[in-house]
Design a protein around this motif. Sequence first.
Motif, PDB file in Angstrom:
ATOM      1  N   HIS A 600       3.916   5.904 -12.166  1.00  0.00           N
ATOM      2  CA  HIS A 600       4.249   4.492 -12.354  1.00  0.00           C
ATOM      3  C   HIS A 600       5.638   4.154 -11.844  1.00  0.00           C
ATOM      4  N   HIS A 601       6.361   5.132 -11.298  1.00  0.00           N
ATOM      5  CA  HIS A 601       7.728   4.888 -10.850  1.00  0.00           C
ATOM      6  C   HIS A 601       7.906   5.410  -9.425  1.00  0.00           C
ATOM      7  N   ALA A 602       6.992   5.048  -8.554  1.00  0.00           N
ATOM      8  CA  ALA A 602       6.997   5.549  -7.181  1.00  0.00           C
ATOM      9  C   ALA A 602       7.527   4.489  -6.232  1.00  0.00           C
ATOM     10  N   PHE A 603       8.132   4.944  -5.149  1.00  0.00           N
ATOM     11  CA  PHE A 603       8.581   4.047  -4.097  1.00  0.00           C
ATOM     12  C   PHE A 603       8.416   4.746  -2.753  1.00  0.00           C
ATOM     13  N   ALA A 604       8.331   3.933  -1.714  1.00  0.00           N
ATOM     14  CA  ALA A 604       8.090   4.435  -0.360  1.00  0.00           C
ATOM     15  C   ALA A 604       9.343   4.253   0.483  1.00  0.00           C
ATOM     16  N   VAL A 605       9.630   5.246   1.308  1.00  0.00           N
ATOM     17  CA  VAL A 605      10.733   5.204   2.257  1.00  0.00           C
ATOM     18  C   VAL A 605      10.127   5.239   3.652  1.00  0.00           C
ATOM     19  N   TYR A 606      10.302   4.146   4.395  1.00  0.00           N
ATOM     20  CA  TYR A 606       9.761   4.037   5.744  1.00  0.00           C
ATOM     21  C   TYR A 606      10.873   4.236   6.765  1.00  0.00           C
ATOM     22  N   THR A 607      10.541   4.926   7.834  1.00  0.00           N
ATOM     23  CA  THR A 607      11.381   4.983   9.024  1.00  0.00           C
ATOM     24  C   THR A 607      10.542   4.542  10.211  1.00  0.00           C
ATOM     25  N   SER A 608      11.180   4.386  11.352  1.00  0.00           N
ATOM     26  CA  SER A 608      10.422   3.969  12.531  1.00  0.00           C
ATOM     27  C   SER A 608       9.361   5.003  12.886  1.00  0.00           C
ATOM     28  N   LYS A 612       5.184   4.503  12.807  1.00  0.00           N
ATOM     29  CA  LYS A 612       4.269   4.806  13.911  1.00  0.00           C
ATOM     30  C   LYS A 612       3.164   5.747  13.462  1.00  0.00           C
ATOM     31  N   GLN A 613       3.505   6.692  12.586  1.00  0.00           N
ATOM     32  CA  GLN A 613       2.510   7.624  12.084  1.00  0.00           C
ATOM     33  C   GLN A 613       1.686   7.040  10.943  1.00  0.00           C
ATOM     34  N   ARG A 614       2.073   5.873  10.443  1.00  0.00           N
ATOM     35  CA  ARG A 614       1.385   5.214   9.333  1.00  0.00           C
ATOM     36  C   ARG A 614       1.394   6.079   8.075  1.00  0.00           C
ATOM     37  N   TRP A 615       2.490   6.807   7.867  1.00  0.00           N
ATOM     38  CA  TRP A 615       2.543   7.683   6.698  1.00  0.00           C
ATOM     39  C   TRP A 615       3.972   7.723   6.185  1.00  0.00           C
ATOM     40  N   PRO A 616       4.293   6.943   5.163  1.00  0.00           N
ATOM     41  CA  PRO A 616       5.685   6.902   4.678  1.00  0.00           C
ATOM     42  C   PRO A 616       5.995   8.091   3.779  1.00  0.00           C
ATOM     43  N   LEU A 617       7.244   8.161   3.394  1.00  0.00           N
ATOM     44  CA  LEU A 617       7.702   9.159   2.439  1.00  0.00           C
ATOM     45  C   LEU A 617       7.596   8.558   1.046  1.00  0.00           C
ATOM     46  N   ILE A 618       6.752   9.145   0.197  1.00  0.00           N
ATOM     47  CA  ILE A 618       6.490   8.620  -1.142  1.00  0.00           C
ATOM     48  C   ILE A 618       7.188   9.506  -2.162  1.00  0.00           C
ATOM     49  N   LEU A 619       8.048   8.912  -2.971  1.00  0.00           N
ATOM     50  CA  LEU A 619       8.771   9.616  -4.020  1.00  0.00           C
ATOM     51  C   LEU A 619       8.546   8.913  -5.348  1.00  0.00           C
ATOM     52  N   ALA A 620       8.601   9.682  -6.414  1.00  0.00           N
ATOM     53  CA  ALA A 620       8.412   9.127  -7.758  1.00  0.00           C
ATOM     54  C   ALA A 620       9.548   9.599  -8.648  1.00  0.00           C
TER      55      ALA A 620
END
Length: 1070
Positions: A600-608, A612-620
């Motif tokens: 319930h406490h997750a966030f996504a970190v996007y880079t360029s 392009k890969q359509r796969w962000p970095l997901i951390l909780a």
Amino acid sequence: MSSSLLWAVDVYGKVYSLSTTRGRWERDEDTLLELKRVTAGQRCSWGIGCDHHVYLNIDPGEVPIRYREETYENQRWNPVDGFTDVLLPTDRWAWSDLTGGTAQPLHSFLLPSNSWEWEGDWYVDQVCAGGDPVETGGWEYAVDFPANFSREKKWNSCVCRRRWIRDRIYKARGSWTKIPLDHPKQPPLPLSDVSCGGWEMSDQPGRYHFLWGVSQQGQVWFRSGILPQVPEGQCWEQVEAPREVAQISAGPGDLLWAVLWDGQLLVRTGICLDSPTGSSWVVVDSPPVNEGGTIHVAVGVSVVWAVTKDYKVWFRRGVNSHNPCGSGWISIGGEMMMMVDVGLNDQVWGVGEDRGLYFRKGVTPSEPSGRGWIPVSAQWGHSKEMVQPRSVLLLTTIPASDSFISSLVADREPLRTPTPSPKKPPQGKDSEATPAPMCNVDLDTAQSPQGEASSLGRARDVGPPTSVATYPLGLEPSLGLGEEDGPVWAWISGGGCDVDHTAQMTWLRPAGTAEHSPANQNFRPLPKSVWVRKGSMRWWRDWKPYRWVDVGVALEQSTVNGKRDAIFFIYFTQYDEKKYLHVFISDVTVLVPVLKENSHHAFAVYTSDSTKQRWPLILAAQTEKDMADWLSLLAGCCCEARGIRGTPSRQALWSVTSKGDVMVHEPSPCLEAPAHTLPCDMMFWLQVPGHLRCVESNSLGVVWGIGYDGTAWVYSGSGSAAEEECILHTQTDGRTVYIYENQRWNPVTGYTDKLLPTDRFPWSDDNGFTECTKSTTHPPSPQWSWVTEWAVDLAFSGGTDREGWQYAADFPVTFHGNKSLKDFVRRRRWVRKCKITLTAPWQEVPPIPLSDITVLPCLAQSSMEQVSVWGLSDKGDVLCRLGVTPQNPAGSSWLHVGTDQPFKSISIGGGHQVWAIARDRAVFYRGSVSARNPAGECWYHIPSPPKQSLRQLSVGRTSVYAVDENSNLWYRQGLTPSYPQGSAWELLSNNVTKVSVGPLDQVWVIADWVPGCPSELSVPGAVCHRLGVGPMQPKGQSWDYGIGVSHYQLVLTDARIPLSPENGNSVGLY
């Protein structure tokens, strides 16, 4: 606080220790002892003597160090003599070890060195291997060698054994003793350097120490067998190195760095308890200096310090056990240090160019590079006096009694000769009143022509680049000791000195106040150079097996020319191998909370790249507060790296996500220029406080939004006031959560929740694919709270009976409110409302709830008395807002515009063109709308595309685009000033959910999915820009796909984009 020792050696080889509790320097009792170098660990220290022997000093302690020697007496039975020591030729030795392979008679056991003494004589162990006492003289019996022995003698017991033991105790604690040479193995050549570490790798009470050495021929040696009961170790093992090594440093953990003779650096990888010597070497470039390279390196738990040949001190950023090579060098400045050493808690000690001892103040876990140098000003012996700061001593003026001095400084340049002054202590260049100049840091690995780490052996092929920054250094001259002139220091080791930034040590303060001490007049505090924030999170591993992984995270910042840049590290372990990921903050494109399964406490970190890969970095994070803190910290770093300050500008691009998060992008002035088009996947989106369903703005700073509950809001961060500040208000929003109760009829019980295996869940979502019960259904996020209880929805579209049920022949079929004989399934919808309250720069515009809003687009240089704002009420009424200006964006009142039927979408474009879509999907154009006549005169019906029903449209300066129910994008042809209704619709694209057109006809859409992307990575909600739009090509040529994600609930549902043109050829949006 328990006492610990700081060790130091002067140029004569005399050894001194400084106790943290007594605060006095004391020379070792052995006046004949002369050491070249000392390395300290936890409760023990090693040194290299002038006789090339290695010495050991173990701190006194209450628990003695004992080692138990053991040997086994073996016998075999024969019919004549019974059990005797006359064994068969194939048997083990009469006196042997446990396995019987090594002969161990009692007289073969000797003390390993003079530091040990026997506690008693040999005696028989009266306890057998199973732990039971033996009453038969300690004998154990078995059928044969080797077999399981027992204390009972049986008729077939043909062999027996008993264990003899003898204890020896280490008696030389608190004094320096020689480590014995290896016999019969060949000992290493004379050593020139030693370093101990590794004691923090084990969490056991008795911690191990790893001892490394470097011979005078540049070979690397490792002392094996060092245990709490065997502090001297067993033997030396050579570790192959690619080139000759000059100096080595081991940290308390698994870090090991070495200096080569040519000034380059080596890093040992793969060090662990199972493989203490590591697996391979990685070459790391030395800090960039004019000549000479590195002469000294010091390693801590997660820090690396270095001294170059010009005596400048450097700090290595990004060092961690997962990333032992680090990511770049930062110059601490000055030409002051001969050598440095990293002690406990990563505290730093050094020997200055004046041969004084210094301590790095301000070293904390969050600021590992510290803030400046202060002298170690402890008293000498029993004297209470401290001499004044000593002038720089010339090594050539010190009388030498042996060859130690020449060997000590053979690998260094001659010291600078300062001009002695009877009035002032000598000052270096860095002690002038003007601070040292600052130079840049290059943290962009992509721009580096080549990596600085080249793999040797089995090293990983990840090599961080060289990154450098220079900072002014505050350095106070070292205070002398209580004896005449005091020692001329050559070496210091703080590995056993337990001091941290909170310690209040009198000997770590200047002798006098700053007002009265000339040595302190030129001291300036060092600004922050490196700042670190560490924490623990969970990371969603985006490869099989997909799951949450516990990771450590670290955000490392550095200040460069008044700006901050940072790197975000994620450390994890995979198959017992330490790995890491890193993200340059300057590459981050968006930070946004997401909804992820089991978190319930997750966030996504996007880079360029991840876009392009359509796969962000997901951390909780562990809590909602931790997530908010990390998002705020990361967002602040992103803004600082890009120079973004204050509230969003009037040219900002606005959007919202499906969760209601408000996002903005600050464009460059030439974003729309053809030669400077910024790709969508490189646009940085910053979250703005607030919660909205849609947002609308123009380039005059007028921003309107609508919440999920229909409340209208206007952004309070724009206007005539300074836009660096915004007025905060209490914003609320409400949503309605639906779940469905499903039942099937059977002849016995009638309608029941006992469904077929192929049916949907008894409690589910609208599609029936996800189970949703009253107890497991929660608000959208922890920020939301329930405001009502679950209730049956009787206003369900399609009608219901008195109990709220809808009926159908089967799942899924169209449901209706009246039951018939062919209806075998039924459902009813339960509803519950939730609410969110937050503080945000949005002012409420009462009292009419709205369903859609549109703002007149204009260029930044436009001047108009009022801004046209049109809206649709929740009942479909058309409204025109009066009195809207950049100074008063909320306006004054609503003007009702008459219609024959309710509307669902409306848009106003250049020239006050107003288009709308009715709820029956008819398209209308409002005629005669102008600044003087804001409500217009009448509606003109526009035919829809053949066999299509439009749901949303957007109007630009000379173009109109619309989206139908099948996600097709349509372009209106034939629009002219004389005939603004146009002539026909042309299909332009599919896969579109929303469209936004700018004041110069630029087109942005929200794509339903990205072409060419695998189905498992399909990304609805991607922001896309139409390329090639111009006067000769009004429909454009292709799409530029940007940020978007599907199953993480980041869906950009609206993109109203204001932008001012840079020149006549550039194009702006609204």
